[in-house]
Motif scaffolding. Structure first.
Motif, PDB file in Angstrom:
ATOM      1  N   VAL A 210      -3.044   2.087  -9.258  1.00  0.00           N
ATOM      2  CA  VAL A 210      -3.451   2.401  -7.932  1.00  0.00           C
ATOM      3  C   VAL A 210      -2.682   3.398  -7.387  1.00  0.00           C
ATOM      4  O   VAL A 210      -1.447   3.147  -7.510  1.00  0.00           O
ATOM      5  N   TYR A 211      -3.051   4.530  -7.069  1.00  0.00           N
ATOM      6  CA  TYR A 211      -2.166   5.667  -6.419  1.00  0.00           C
ATOM      7  C   TYR A 211      -2.380   6.289  -5.246  1.00  0.00           C
ATOM      8  O   TYR A 211      -3.466   5.983  -4.518  1.00  0.00           O
TER       9      TYR A 211
ATOM     10  N   GLY B 153      -7.350   5.405 -12.939  1.00  0.00           N
ATOM     11  CA  GLY B 153      -6.990   4.381 -11.858  1.00  0.00           C
ATOM     12  C   GLY B 153      -7.931   4.707 -10.669  1.00  0.00           C
ATOM     13  O   GLY B 153      -8.847   5.566 -10.627  1.00  0.00           O
ATOM     14  N   GLN B 154      -7.375   4.327  -9.535  1.00  0.00           N
ATOM     15  CA  GLN B 154      -8.024   4.543  -8.167  1.00  0.00           C
ATOM     16  C   GLN B 154      -7.227   4.645  -6.974  1.00  0.00           C
ATOM     17  O   GLN B 154      -6.080   4.419  -7.199  1.00  0.00           O
TER      18      GLN B 154
ATOM     19  N   ASN C 298       0.382   3.859   2.353  1.00  0.00           N
ATOM     20  CA  ASN C 298       1.004   2.696   1.793  1.00  0.00           C
ATOM     21  C   ASN C 298       0.056   1.685   2.088  1.00  0.00           C
ATOM     22  O   ASN C 298      -0.342   0.700   1.498  1.00  0.00           O
ATOM     23  N   GLU C 299      -0.636   1.792   3.242  1.00  0.00           N
ATOM     24  CA  GLU C 299      -1.621   0.834   3.834  1.00  0.00           C
ATOM     25  C   GLU C 299      -2.876   0.675   2.692  1.00  0.00           C
ATOM     26  O   GLU C 299      -3.371  -0.425   2.283  1.00  0.00           O
ATOM     27  N   GLY C 300      -3.456   2.046   2.356  1.00  0.00           N
ATOM     28  CA  GLY C 300      -4.277   1.907   1.499  1.00  0.00           C
ATOM     29  C   GLY C 300      -4.306   1.347   0.055  1.00  0.00           C
ATOM     30  O   GLY C 300      -5.237   0.774  -0.356  1.00  0.00           O
ATOM     31  N   VAL C 301      -3.104   1.793  -0.416  1.00  0.00           N
ATOM     32  CA  VAL C 301      -2.838   1.391  -1.588  1.00  0.00           C
ATOM     33  C   VAL C 301      -2.564  -0.048  -1.442  1.00  0.00           C
ATOM     34  O   VAL C 301      -2.967  -0.918  -2.884  1.00  0.00           O
TER      35      VAL C 301
ATOM     36  N   VAL D 136      -8.617  -5.420  -6.131  1.00  0.00           N
ATOM     37  CA  VAL D 136      -9.051  -5.049  -7.318  1.00  0.00           C
ATOM     38  C   VAL D 136      -8.289  -5.875  -8.339  1.00  0.00           C
ATOM     39  O   VAL D 136      -6.836  -5.769  -8.601  1.00  0.00           O
ATOM     40  N   PRO D 137      -8.774  -6.930  -8.986  1.00  0.00           N
ATOM     41  CA  PRO D 137      -8.095  -7.767  -9.948  1.00  0.00           C
ATOM     42  C   PRO D 137      -7.458  -6.906 -11.241  1.00  0.00           C
ATOM     43  O   PRO D 137      -7.981  -5.847 -11.578  1.00  0.00           O
ATOM     44  N   ASN D 138      -6.230  -7.388 -11.665  1.00  0.00           N
ATOM     45  CA  ASN D 138      -5.639  -6.566 -12.723  1.00  0.00           C
ATOM     46  C   ASN D 138      -5.005  -5.444 -12.394  1.00  0.00           C
ATOM     47  O   ASN D 138      -4.661  -4.446 -13.359  1.00  0.00           O
ATOM     48  N   ALA D 139      -4.833  -5.001 -10.882  1.00  0.00           N
ATOM     49  CA  ALA D 139      -4.446  -3.572 -10.586  1.00  0.00           C
ATOM     50  C   ALA D 139      -2.962  -3.633 -10.664  1.00  0.00           C
ATOM     51  O   ALA D 139      -2.130  -4.705 -10.303  1.00  0.00           O
ATOM     52  N   ILE D 140      -2.492  -2.313 -10.540  1.00  0.00           N
ATOM     53  CA  ILE D 140      -0.748  -2.185 -10.361  1.00  0.00           C
ATOM     54  C   ILE D 140      -0.853  -0.805  -9.401  1.00  0.00           C
ATOM     55  O   ILE D 140      -1.548   0.073  -9.231  1.00  0.00           O
ATOM     56  N   GLY D 141       0.041  -1.040  -8.275  1.00  0.00           N
ATOM     57  CA  GLY D 141       0.402   0.168  -7.520  1.00  0.00           C
ATOM     58  C   GLY D 141       1.680   0.048  -7.022  1.00  0.00           C
ATOM     59  O   GLY D 141       2.405  -0.590  -7.627  1.00  0.00           O
TER      60      GLY D 141
END
Length: 346
Positions: A155-156, A193-194, A199-202, A209-214
């Motif tokens: 996530v970006y 990614g997505q 910062n609020e949106g990430v 989102v399961p298994n996400a990284i941001g």
């Protein structure tokens, strides 16, 4: 849509600042990285000085554009402007606080500090080269952690972002491939990614989102109970992010090394140093059209330096050293009215 807790926290801060905007003396816009602490400062300052602050948390790119257009009294950015840009746009730049950017995850059963990554592995995740949590490079660093055979969603930031500039500066520091393919900037052509705005949106996307990284400013991770990934620093250690780790990264910083204090604090030496540490900055016209409003801006930040340290620390930001504050106050003398005199006498 933001989770209720995130939306409530952000919404309240916005209302508290905007309520006083009916009689507001100062307006600002820009970075979401310092939004939590600017909100707290604004609330406390309004009670003490009866002066309001209307701050729009729209991202560093938006803040730079608004101050260049002179539609706000000050802009805020985590990606400091270069000396030639400051000169061309007639701006003075100074730091307010320091903080850290942290990787956060939404992996079932994983808590803060349980997953470790190197900068190189993190770069490969965001480059779309490491696609699953079961990848051997991740498994080797986390032999005692049970990670799923699930696809990773990086996530970006979808907006022009100083936080992205800090994050990609770090990735460029630790990965030659990342530096060559993507580089460091407020916007990047993300290969996988997505996106989320601010910062609020990430924060919201990672929670959903399961298994996400941001990647987010540490205060957002802490306030929203997002599990934080530990990163290997330049000394080969995996420190916990927080006040001590951010201070350690800034311990040997040479604040005079760049115009407008625009130095990088990423990937600094030291066993306790958090590798993605950064300062956040304010931009104000050198020759403001309304000297009285410029005075109020500097009064607000002067109060923040004197009285806002605990509020900053409570949110896990790091106040600037007094030596740096002294340098900043000297820099403020460049902000002058039509008579050529500094708008704030100290």
């Amino acid at each position: 849509m933001r989770p209720f807790s995130t939306a409530l926290a952000i919404g309240l801060a916005t209302v508290q600042i905007a309520t006083s905007a009916l009689a507001a003396d100062i307006t600002g816009a820009g970075a979401t990285f310092p939004f939590p602490v600017y909100s707290k400062w604004a609330e406390a300052y309004r009670k003490e000085a009866n002066v309001g602050l209307n701050y729009q948390s729209i991202g560093s790119g938006g803040g730079i554009k608004q101050i260049q257009a002179r539609t706000v009294d000050f802009g805020a950015t985590d990606a400091p402007l270069k000396g030639e840009t400051l000169e061309k746009d007639g701006l003075v730049q100074f730091p307010t606080v320091m903080g850290g950017v942290v990787p956060v995850v939404n992996v079932p059963g994983v808590k803060t500090g349980e997953v470790k990554l190197t900068g190189e592995v993190l770069a490969e995740i965001y480059a779309g080269k490491i696609k699953k949590w079961s990848d051997p490079k991740i498994a080797k660093l986390n032999e005692s952690v049970k990670l799923p055979d699930a696809v990773i969603t990086p996530v970006y930031r979808s907006d022009a972002s100083g936080t992205t500039n800090i994050f990609t500066t770090y990735l460029s520091d630790v990965s030659a491939d990342w530096k060559k393919e993507f580089g460091a900037s407020t916007t990047v052509s993300w290969p996988a990614g997505q996106g989320g705005k601010g910062n609020e949106g990430v924060t919201a996307v990672v929670k959903q989102v399961p298994n996400a990284i941001g990647y987010v400013e540490y205060a957002y991770a802490k306030q929203n109970n997002l599990p934080v990934v530990l990163l290997q620093n330049k000394a080969g250690k995996f420190p916990l992010p927080g006040d001590e780790a951010f201070q350690a990264a800034a311990a040997n910083a040479d604040w005079k090394a760049a115009p407008g204090f625009g130095i990088s604090l990423t990937n600094q030496p030291g066993d306790k140093a958090w590798p993605i540490t950064a300062a956040t900055f304010i931009l104000i016209p050198k020759s403001p059209s309304d000297a009285a409003r410029a005075t109020e801006v500097l009064k607000f930040f002067n109060w923040a330096y004197k009285s806002g340290g605990k509020l900053a620390s409570d949110l896990d930001y790091v106040p600037l050293p007094e030596t740096v504050v002294g340098l900043v106050r000297e820099e403020w003398k460049k902000v002058a009215g039509k008579d050529g005199k500094p708008v704030l006498g100290l």
